[in-house]
Scaffold this active site. Structure first.
Site, PDB file in Angstrom:
ATOM      1  CG  ASP A 295      -0.220  -3.924   2.652  1.00 42.37           C
ATOM      2  OD1 ASP A 295       0.322  -3.462   1.632  1.00 42.37           O
ATOM      3  OD2 ASP A 295      -0.404  -3.262   3.700  1.00 42.37           O
TER       4      ASP A 295
ATOM      5  CB  SER B 260       2.863   1.413   6.439  1.00 36.55           C
ATOM      6  OG  SER B 260       1.639   1.502   7.069  1.00 36.55           O
ATOM      7  N   GLY B 261       5.087  -0.907   6.279  1.00 38.17           N
ATOM      8  CA  GLY B 261       6.174  -1.476   5.486  1.00 38.17           C
ATOM      9  C   GLY B 261       7.340  -1.922   6.344  1.00 38.17           C
TER      10      GLY B 261
ATOM     11  CG  HIS C  56      -0.433   0.347   2.490  1.00 32.79           C
ATOM     12  ND1 HIS C  56      -0.165  -0.579   3.460  1.00 32.79           N
ATOM     13  CD2 HIS C  56      -0.082   1.540   3.005  1.00 32.79           C
ATOM     14  CE1 HIS C  56       0.328   0.030   4.521  1.00 32.79           C
ATOM     15  NE2 HIS C  56       0.387   1.325   4.274  1.00 32.79           N
TER      16      HIS C  56
ATOM     17  N   GLY D 287       3.033   5.807   9.041  1.00 32.88           N
ATOM     18  CA  GLY D 287       4.458   6.066   8.786  1.00 32.88           C
ATOM     19  C   GLY D 287       5.327   4.867   9.145  1.00 32.88           C
TER      20      GLY D 287
HETATM   21  C1  4AZ Z   1      -0.876   3.517   8.839  1.00 34.77           C
HETATM   22  O1  4AZ Z   1      -1.733   4.347   8.604  1.00 34.77           O
HETATM   23  C2  4AZ Z   1      -1.083   2.613  10.000  1.00 34.77           C
HETATM   24  N1  4AZ Z   1      -2.031   0.792  14.483  1.00 34.77           N
HETATM   25  C3  4AZ Z   1      -0.134   1.674  10.306  1.00 34.77           C
HETATM   26  C4  4AZ Z   1      -0.346   0.855  11.390  1.00 34.77           C
HETATM   27  C5  4AZ Z   1      -1.484   0.980  12.141  1.00 34.77           C
HETATM   28  C6  4AZ Z   1      -2.424   1.933  11.832  1.00 34.77           C
HETATM   29  C7  4AZ Z   1      -2.232   2.764  10.758  1.00 34.77           C
HETATM   30  C8  4AZ Z   1      -1.703   0.097  13.317  1.00 34.77           C
HETATM   31  O2  4AZ Z   1       0.136   3.379   8.171  1.00 34.77           O
END
Ligand code: 4AZ
Length: 752
Positions: free
Chosen positions: A138, A242-243, A86, A240
């Site tokens: 993902d 993520s990944g 994503h 932020g």
């Molecule tokens: C995001 O928006 C995100 N609490 C990543 C992890 C989580 C929520 C949002 C988990 O990248």
């Protein structure tokens, strides 16, 4: 990433169809293990986390697009980085690899460390079946344009085989430069954050997510996803992160169990983070990296983990309950804090966490202006319930708008040492910005700040929340649209019995509004009533300040809405606008029928000469209209003593033995929803009315603030033949010219 990514379903024709969820074709013994992985250099926020030591997580990379950090990733081989799909897919389209760069060996994003270097991205590979995060798959592989320089701060992580099982309950670590709270970015110097998270079993995770909550999403955990975190929340990944990797140590090596994917909010109760499980994608990863040596390492898993009880069947469904807002008895608040500043009266505030008290900044304004920030904090003390000694204050943080905006009259005081919340004092719950307090919620007024009158009977402080439409329109503007549930309200209006003595209004008083949901108390609003006696009182909602509170305190008890009964679909969600308005608020608004004693808030009891009661109508803040024949007796030459009681129509029984001479008013409701006074009953009749319309000139000359609706043709006036107003009655009304109506100018009654 945003909290929800809803992307159209697009199949990418970039890679061959993945064979996810299949075991590897290679047996453990065939594994060529030429890459040393999962070994950080020996030496050595995310939400609720802390600064990592440099070199602790040498596989962590930062993915930049343009000039900024967007996502995390993990180095799995010299030329390969694993991340989340994503991060690279916008509106169903894969972004060009050329826009991205990979920063390796980074500790603080503010300054390079020895060994920090950048690589451009040659290709981004995403599984064909990825469409949106909630549907899984993902993950993404980034091929670097040139291999990373491995060293003490740049090393690859080990990947688990498809058969690899991580034991549920294992403490693993997530890392990243993401937000430290919802909508609260990691502050400078942007040091990599680490947080310990426990792996949750599928059943436990699904059970937590099945608890009702915001976002109106029923989320189904799918194969290929895993959850990590805690039922009580508070420690989590966030936007932020993520990944980035979720790694677990096994047999002296670190394996990547998951890729940070999504979640509902950050650190919320019963909403653990959701990760892409790496093990099921062994085959897909191997297929993508084939031919480019050395590839990632999939070391053999230590024996004990493989055979361990990786999925305990009896995994129970233990949801977390709120840890805040529990009072044994309403009115006896375990979060009531009194701040003592030498030389002034105690200031009432509220304990919002182990270490923080929220109070009106105006209590300390002298200190703020003369001494900013106050230096004499040493002498400040906080008294908390059931604490033998007072607490010292180490920090004072006023809201930046506190000096000019009543709704932001807030300050946070940090206690020198955190208090133990399991013994005595407790924290109140705070609402998230999207919290919707249901109309009809049971609320209480609580002491707030300085200058309140002595407490009266406790019933006086029981309150019930009125509907958003009514409250908003009373204080809003004509034509303003009413905030929908889930949007921040501008005011909260509770109805409560107040000011037993008529004519008196508690000027110079601050109150907080506490509202209950499923037995849990929230600090819903704060009120400063120094300037107005308009009823009902409006409280400024606290929810608009929750980002500031959570930013300052990093751990106040923010709680999701607990009561979700929003009524039949559509009833509450239609956009509504406000009816006409005067400078004193909207006229003709009637609260919900459920509000006892407030059915007709403009009704006044006109007590005449101590022996009869007539009906009056409040037409402006200082004026009541009544029927002349009721107030002035024929033939009498003296003006009787008249007392007018407001805001209690229907609430209190009439004084015993008094005659209700009355003169019922005729009220009609317009299509806009406002109530309009059409007439007052003429002498001796319940059905014949003296029309108000012809008296407009006289009334408006006497009472400039009285509000008349525009005449027919206006959208607010009932259409001809509308059954809102019985035409026969309205038509029958005549205007017996001889002073049918009388206007009474009100003056506050002075009580001894
Ligand atoms: C995001 O928006 C995100 N609490 C990543 C992890 C989580 C929520 C949002 C988990 O990248």
């Amino acid at each position: 990433m945003s909290q929800h990514l809803f992307l159209p379903l697009v199949i990418f024709a970039i890679n061959p169809i993945p064979r996810a969820f299949q075991d590897s074709a290679l047996s453990p013994t065939e594994e060529p293990e030429d890459l040393d992985c999962g070994h950080p250099e020996p030496s050595a926020r995310i939400m609720g986390g802390s600064d990592a030591q440099p070199g602790t997580w040498p596989w962590q990379v930062s993915l930049h697009q343009g000039r900024g950090h967007i996502c995390g990733g993990s180095l799995i081989a010299p030329s390969w980085v694993l991340s989340a799909a994503h991060c690279f897919v916008t509106n169903g389209t894969l972004e060009p690899a050329s826009e991205w760069s990979v920063l390796l060996g980074v500790h603080s994003q503010d300054g390079p460390l020895e060994g920090t270097h950048v690589r451009s991205v040659a290709a981004i590979l995403v599984p064909d079946n990825y469409s949106k995060v909630e549907l899984g798959s993902d993950l993404a592989l980034l091929r670097l344009a040139s291999p990373a320089k491995l060293g003490p701060t740049v090393r690859p992580i080990c990947l688990p085989r498809a058969s690899h099982r991580f034991v549920h309950g294992t403490a693993c670590w997530a890392t990243g430069w993401g937000d430290v709270q919802e909508a609260d970015p990691l502050p400078l110097p942007w040091v990599l954050q680490e947080v310990e998270l426990r792996l949750l079993g599928e059943a436990a995770c699904q059970c937590l997510y099945s608890q009702p909550g915001p976002f109106n999403l029923t989320f189904q955990l799918l194969p290929g996803m895993l959850c990590a975190g805690y039922p009580e929340g508070r420690r989590d990944t966030c936007q932020g992160d993520s990944g980035g990797p979720l790694v677990c140590e096994e047999g002296g090596r670190w394996f990547q169990a998951g890729i940070t994917s999504f979640g509902f909010g950050c650190g919320r109760r019963n909403r653990p983070g959701v990760f892409t499980a790496v093990a099921p994608y062994e085959t897909w990863i191997r297929e993508q990296v084939m031919g480019l040596e050395p590839g990632p390492a999939f070391p053999n898993q230590p024996q004990e983990s493989q055979t361990g009880p990786w999925e305990s069947r009896e995994e129970n469904c233990t949801i977390a309950l709120p840890e805040c807002g529990k009072a044994r008895r309403p009115g006896v608040w375990p979060w009531e804090a009194q701040v003592i500043v030498p030389g002034s009266r105690p200031c009432h505030g509220t304990l919002v966490s182990e270490s923080w008290v929220l109070a009106p900044a105006s209590c300390f304004l002298d200190s703020i202006t003369s001494d900013n920030p106050p230096r004499d904090l040493d002498s400040w003390r906080v008294l908390l319930p059931s604490r033998p000694r007072s607490e010292r204050v180490s920090r004072f943080v006023p809201h930046q708008n506190a000096t000019w905006d009543d709704a932001s009259d807030l300050a946070l005081l940090q206690l020198d040492a955190p208090v133990n919340l399991s013994s005595g004092p407790r924290a109140v719950c705070l609402p998230y910005p999207e919290h919707y307090f249901l109309p009809g919620s049971r609320c209480r007024l609580a002491r707030w700040g300085r200058g309140e009158p002595a407490l009266g009977p406790s019933a006086q402080f029981e309150a019930e929340l009125l509907g958003g439409w009514w409250c908003h329109c009373l204080y809003g503007h004509k034509g303003a649209s009413v905030p929908l549930p889930g949007q921040s309200p501008h005011q909260l209006c509770p109805s409560y019995q107040e000011e037993e003595e008529p004519g008196r209004c508690w000027n110079d008083s601050h109150w907080s509004l506490m509202c209950q949901e499923e037995g849990t108390w929230f600090l819903a609003g704060i009120g400063d009533f120094s300037s107005t006696c308009l009823r009902p009182r409006a409280f400024s909602p606290l929810q608009t300040h929750s980002p500031w509170i959570s930013h300052v305190t990093r751990g106040a008890y923010l709680e999701e809405q607990l009561a979700w009964d929003w009524g039949p679909d559509g009833e509450e969600t239609e956009t509504q606008t406000c009816p006409p308005h005067t400078e004193h608020g909207a006229c003709g608004l009637r609260p919900e029928a459920a509000q006892k004693g407030m059915l007709w808030p403009w009704l006044a009891e006109v007590h005449v000469a101590g022996d009869r009661v007539c009906t009056g109508i409040l037409v402006a803040p200082g004026w009541v209209l009544a029927a002349t024949h009721c107030v002035l007796r024929l033939g009498s030459t003296t003006v009787p003593h008249i007392e007018v009681y407001l805001g209690r129509a229907g609430a209190s029984p009439l004084p015993h033995g008094r005659l209700v001479t009355s003169a019922p008013p005729l009220l009609c409701q317009t299509e806009g929803g406002s109530w309009v006074l059409m007439g007052m009953a003429v002498r001796g009749s319940q059905e014949l009315f003296a029309a108000i319309g012809p008296e407009e000139a006289w009334i408006s000359q006497t009472v400039a603030e009285a509000h008349f609706l525009p005449s027919s043709g206006s959208p607010y006036w009932p259409a001809t033949g509308s059954d809102l107003c019985p035409p026969d009655l309205a038509g029958a009304s005549g205007s017996p010219k001889a002073a049918a109506l009388i206007l009474l100018l009100l003056t506050p009654l002075i009580q001894d």
